[in-house]
Design an enzyme around this catalytic site. Structure first.
Site, mmCIF file in Angstrom:
data_model
loop_
_atom_site.group_PDB
_atom_site.id
_atom_site.type_symbol
_atom_site.label_atom_id
_atom_site.label_comp_id
_atom_site.label_asym_id
_atom_site.label_seq_id
_atom_site.Cartn_x
_atom_site.Cartn_y
_atom_site.Cartn_z
ATOM 1 C CD GLU A 62 5.510 85.589 20.612
ATOM 2 O OE1 GLU A 62 4.916 84.300 20.763
ATOM 3 O OE2 GLU A 62 6.899 85.291 21.611
ATOM 4 C CE LYS A 64 9.134 88.334 22.683
ATOM 5 N NZ LYS A 64 10.125 86.838 22.080
ATOM 6 C CE LYS A 124 6.758 80.610 21.994
ATOM 7 N NZ LYS A 124 6.579 82.127 21.368
ATOM 8 C CD GLU A 173 9.784 77.016 19.827
ATOM 9 O OE1 GLU A 173 9.228 77.158 19.690
ATOM 10 O OE2 GLU A 173 10.542 77.089 21.160
ATOM 11 C CG ASN A 194 12.854 79.298 18.579
ATOM 12 O OD1 ASN A 194 13.927 79.821 18.197
ATOM 13 N ND2 ASN A 194 12.488 79.328 19.446
ATOM 14 C CD GLU A 224 8.221 78.852 16.639
ATOM 15 O OE1 GLU A 224 7.100 77.819 16.609
ATOM 16 O OE2 GLU A 224 8.701 78.921 18.088
ATOM 17 C CB SER A 225 13.412 82.659 16.825
ATOM 18 O OG SER A 225 13.116 83.095 17.811
#
Length: 266
Positions: A62, A64, A124, A173, A194, A224-225
């Site tokens: 990603e 970001k 995103k 998601e 997530n 994710e995360s």
């Protein structure tokens, strides 16, 4: 949606205002004309599937600058250089934040990255209107993100169908079992779990491991995360999870690509 967390509600209200402004400036017909001139989608799902079938990490890296919970994550933010760094160090796909107000992202970042990097790119953002899906393709996106917590079922299906019509893949998601059951009704093969609780912002990798049991084998799970160490990566690999979306830990490193290589032992 009555059960939507407050931060997400705030974001969605602002997003609706933003989309209304955009619609007044350019029509869907104009976006379709632009989309017809950009390079066709690169196969986001196919790139991930290739790695997963080989039982190798499929990394969506990603790009970001900031987030609502962390503020500015990377001061020296050069999206093209970051994307190229990822590509040279083994990323499978890229994820580019385009939300301005809460993530300091930009549509221009996605366009620049896709022009200068060979990998498939995810837009995103908080997708709430079919207009944004046409916009994503006009920008060159290969995949869009649909967040179940932000969408009613009918709209979620409309956005997914529109993306498919335009040749893009869809990453849907979820955060919990209820959202997962809604997501599984979509005809999309990428399920993102997530691990961050939208209300507390705490992360728990167990979320992915718990929800995995309810996901058919024909779907690809993307965790994710909360992936911060090689042990975190290994935990997922040991449980048959081969696809990852990771950003923050890379963005805080001097070389995001080298940090990715270190984290995944590439």
């Amino acid at each position: 949606m009555t059960n939507t967390p407050d931060i997400l509600k705030t974001i969605l209200v602002k997003k609706a205002e933003e989309v209304a402004r955009r619609k007044s400036g350019m029509s869907i017909a104009n976006l379709e004309d632009i989309a017809s001139t950009v390079e066709r989608p690169r196969g986001f799902y196919n790139a991930i599937q290739h790695k997963v079938l080989a039982k190798k990490p499929a990394i969506i890296a990603e790009i970001k600058k900031a987030s609502p919970s962390q503020g500015v994550i990377r001061e020296n933010f050069q999206p093209v250089l970051i994307g190229q760094d990822y590509a040279m160090n083994g990323a499978t796909c890229l994820s580019v934040l385009t939300d301005k107000e809460f993530f300091q992202g930009s549509e221009a970042y996605l366009q620049m990255v896709r022009e200068r990097c060979p990998l498939p790119v995810l837009r995103k953002d908080f997708m709430i209107d079919a207009y944004q899906v046409y916009e994503a393709r006009a920008l060159g996106a290969d995949c869009i993100l649909l967040i179940v917590a932000a969408l009613e079922d009918d709209l979620m299906h409309e956005l997914s169908d529109t993306a498919t019509k335009l040749g893009m893949d869809v990453l849907v998601e979820v955060h919990d079992a209820e959202e997962l059951q809604r997501a599984l009704k979509l005809d999309t093969r990428l399920i993102g779990i997530n691990n961050r609780n939208l209300r507390t912002f705490e992360t728990a990798l167990q979320t992915t491991l718990d929800l995995k049991q309810q996901i058919p084998e024909d779907r690809i799970i993307i965790t994710e995360s909360g992936i911060h160490t090689h042990d975190d990566v290994q935990l997922m690999l040991d449980n048959g999870i081969y696809a990852f979306l990771v950003g923050e830990v890379f963005m805080r490193a001097e070389s995001p690509g080298k940090k990715m290589r270190e984290l995944f032992a590439l």
